[in-house]
Design a protein around this motif. Sequence first.
Motif, PDB file in Angstrom:
ATOM      1  N   SER A 180       0.852  -1.180   0.000  1.00  0.00           N
ATOM      2  CA  SER A 180       0.000   0.000   0.000  1.00  0.00           C
ATOM      3  C   SER A 180       0.890   1.232   0.000  1.00  0.00           C
ATOM      4  CB  SER A 180      -0.899   0.003   1.235  1.00  0.00           C
ATOM      5  OG  SER A 180      -1.611   1.204   1.334  1.00  0.00           O
ATOM      6  N   LYS A 181       0.557   2.200  -0.848  1.00  0.00           N
ATOM      7  CA  LYS A 181       1.324   3.444  -0.945  1.00  0.00           C
ATOM      8  C   LYS A 181       0.349   4.602  -0.863  1.00  0.00           C
ATOM      9  CE  LYS A 181       4.677   5.695  -3.946  1.00  0.00           C
ATOM     10  NZ  LYS A 181       5.431   5.576  -5.210  1.00  0.00           N
ATOM     11  N   ARG A 182       0.564   5.479   0.102  1.00  0.00           N
ATOM     12  CA  ARG A 182      -0.321   6.630   0.298  1.00  0.00           C
ATOM     13  C   ARG A 182       0.171   7.839  -0.475  1.00  0.00           C
ATOM     14  NH1 ARG A 182      -3.821   6.148   5.072  1.00  0.00           N
ATOM     15  NH2 ARG A 182      -4.126   8.324   4.621  1.00  0.00           N
ATOM     16  N   SER A 183      -0.718   8.749  -0.740  1.00  0.00           N
ATOM     17  CA  SER A 183      -0.342  10.025  -1.358  1.00  0.00           C
ATOM     18  C   SER A 183       0.533  10.811  -0.383  1.00  0.00           C
ATOM     19  CB  SER A 183      -1.595  10.840  -1.678  1.00  0.00           C
ATOM     20  OG  SER A 183      -2.383  10.164  -2.623  1.00  0.00           O
ATOM     21  N   PRO A 184       1.372  11.717  -0.911  1.00  0.00           N
ATOM     22  CA  PRO A 184       2.248  12.494  -0.024  1.00  0.00           C
ATOM     23  C   PRO A 184       1.472  13.276   1.028  1.00  0.00           C
ATOM     24  CG  PRO A 184       2.907  12.765  -2.310  1.00  0.00           C
ATOM     25  CD  PRO A 184       1.592  12.028  -2.325  1.00  0.00           C
ATOM     26  N   ILE A 185       2.046  13.313   2.228  1.00  0.00           N
ATOM     27  CA  ILE A 185       1.456  14.020   3.361  1.00  0.00           C
ATOM     28  C   ILE A 185       2.534  14.949   3.929  1.00  0.00           C
ATOM     29  CG2 ILE A 185       0.398  13.800   5.648  1.00  0.00           C
ATOM     30  CD1 ILE A 185      -0.339  10.906   4.882  1.00  0.00           C
ATOM     31  N   PRO A 186       2.228  16.240   4.158  1.00  0.00           N
ATOM     32  CA  PRO A 186       3.234  17.165   4.708  1.00  0.00           C
ATOM     33  C   PRO A 186       3.392  17.000   6.223  1.00  0.00           C
ATOM     34  CG  PRO A 186       1.195  18.340   4.276  1.00  0.00           C
ATOM     35  CD  PRO A 186       0.981  16.922   3.805  1.00  0.00           C
ATOM     36  N   PHE A 187       4.646  17.115   6.683  1.00  0.00           N
ATOM     37  CA  PHE A 187       4.954  17.016   8.106  1.00  0.00           C
ATOM     38  C   PHE A 187       5.991  18.051   8.498  1.00  0.00           C
ATOM     39  CE2 PHE A 187       3.190  12.811   7.570  1.00  0.00           C
ATOM     40  CZ  PHE A 187       2.546  12.586   8.773  1.00  0.00           C
ATOM     41  N   PHE A 188       5.918  18.502   9.747  1.00  0.00           N
ATOM     42  CA  PHE A 188       6.952  19.329  10.351  1.00  0.00           C
ATOM     43  C   PHE A 188       7.956  18.396  11.022  1.00  0.00           C
ATOM     44  CE2 PHE A 188       3.033  21.926  10.893  1.00  0.00           C
ATOM     45  CZ  PHE A 188       3.384  22.972  10.046  1.00  0.00           C
ATOM     46  N   PRO A 189       9.215  18.793  11.144  1.00  0.00           N
ATOM     47  CA  PRO A 189      10.190  17.966  11.865  1.00  0.00           C
ATOM     48  C   PRO A 189       9.774  17.759  13.321  1.00  0.00           C
ATOM     49  CG  PRO A 189      11.283  19.733  10.668  1.00  0.00           C
ATOM     50  CD  PRO A 189       9.810  20.005  10.598  1.00  0.00           C
ATOM     51  N   GLY A 190      10.208  16.639  13.879  1.00  0.00           N
ATOM     52  CA  GLY A 190       9.923  16.325  15.275  1.00  0.00           C
ATOM     53  C   GLY A 190       9.375  14.921  15.418  1.00  0.00           C
ATOM     54  N   ASP A 191       8.785  14.661  16.590  1.00  0.00           N
ATOM     55  CA  ASP A 191       8.198  13.359  16.901  1.00  0.00           C
ATOM     56  C   ASP A 191       6.685  13.455  16.774  1.00  0.00           C
ATOM     57  OD1 ASP A 191      10.752  12.640  17.606  1.00  0.00           O
ATOM     58  OD2 ASP A 191      10.401  12.741  19.764  1.00  0.00           O
ATOM     59  N   MET A 192       6.088  12.450  16.114  1.00  0.00           N
ATOM     60  CA  MET A 192       4.648  12.419  15.960  1.00  0.00           C
ATOM     61  C   MET A 192       4.120  11.022  16.253  1.00  0.00           C
ATOM     62  SD  MET A 192       5.211  14.641  12.672  1.00  0.00           S
ATOM     63  CE  MET A 192       6.872  14.088  12.856  1.00  0.00           C
ATOM     64  N   LEU A 193       3.085  10.937  17.061  1.00  0.00           N
ATOM     65  CA  LEU A 193       2.377   9.672  17.220  1.00  0.00           C
ATOM     66  C   LEU A 193       1.513   9.481  15.981  1.00  0.00           C
ATOM     67  CD1 LEU A 193       1.204   9.613  20.933  1.00  0.00           C
ATOM     68  CD2 LEU A 193       2.663   7.953  19.799  1.00  0.00           C
TER      69      LEU A 193
END
Length: 163
Positions: A95-108
């Motif tokens: 499964s491959k998802r479309s790109p999702i934007p993220f900020f640097p750091g830790d995310m649950l």
Amino acid sequence: MKSIFNTLVFILLLSLQAQAQLVQGFIKINEQSKVELNVPNGKVVNLYADFRENKYPIVFSFTCVDVPLNEDKKEVVQFVFVTTVKRDGKVIATSKRSPIPFFPGDMLMPSETFDFISILANLASNSPEQISQIPKGNYEITVEATAQGVKGKIQPAVLFLKL
């Protein structure tokens, strides 16, 4: 002498370019990059409940260097999440998802980000009494994140299920 200087400047510029726009990070499940999961009664719905109750927290973490700031003066990197499910050593789904934007750091991250629950739930056509039953076998699930337009590596996580 001038050609040596020009060569050194060229090498320096190449080395600076090689370090530009770099991401590094990891995906960990229960603070591990490889984890064996328990699936009560062999039902994916019980595994899903364990993730929802945070028995197996999924953490996606990354840092970046020289990523251009967006209009809000924040670093943002787009990631594609890929999940590969193997049963007894053979790839049975990806499964491959479309790109999702993220900020640097830790995310649950919720398990839904990686689609492995839906992949496992649809492996067999189950009767209402056996809904979400995972067929017997040894499963290996790899969850990965790939940065778009930026060099670097996010270390994937691997889940193992033995039914």
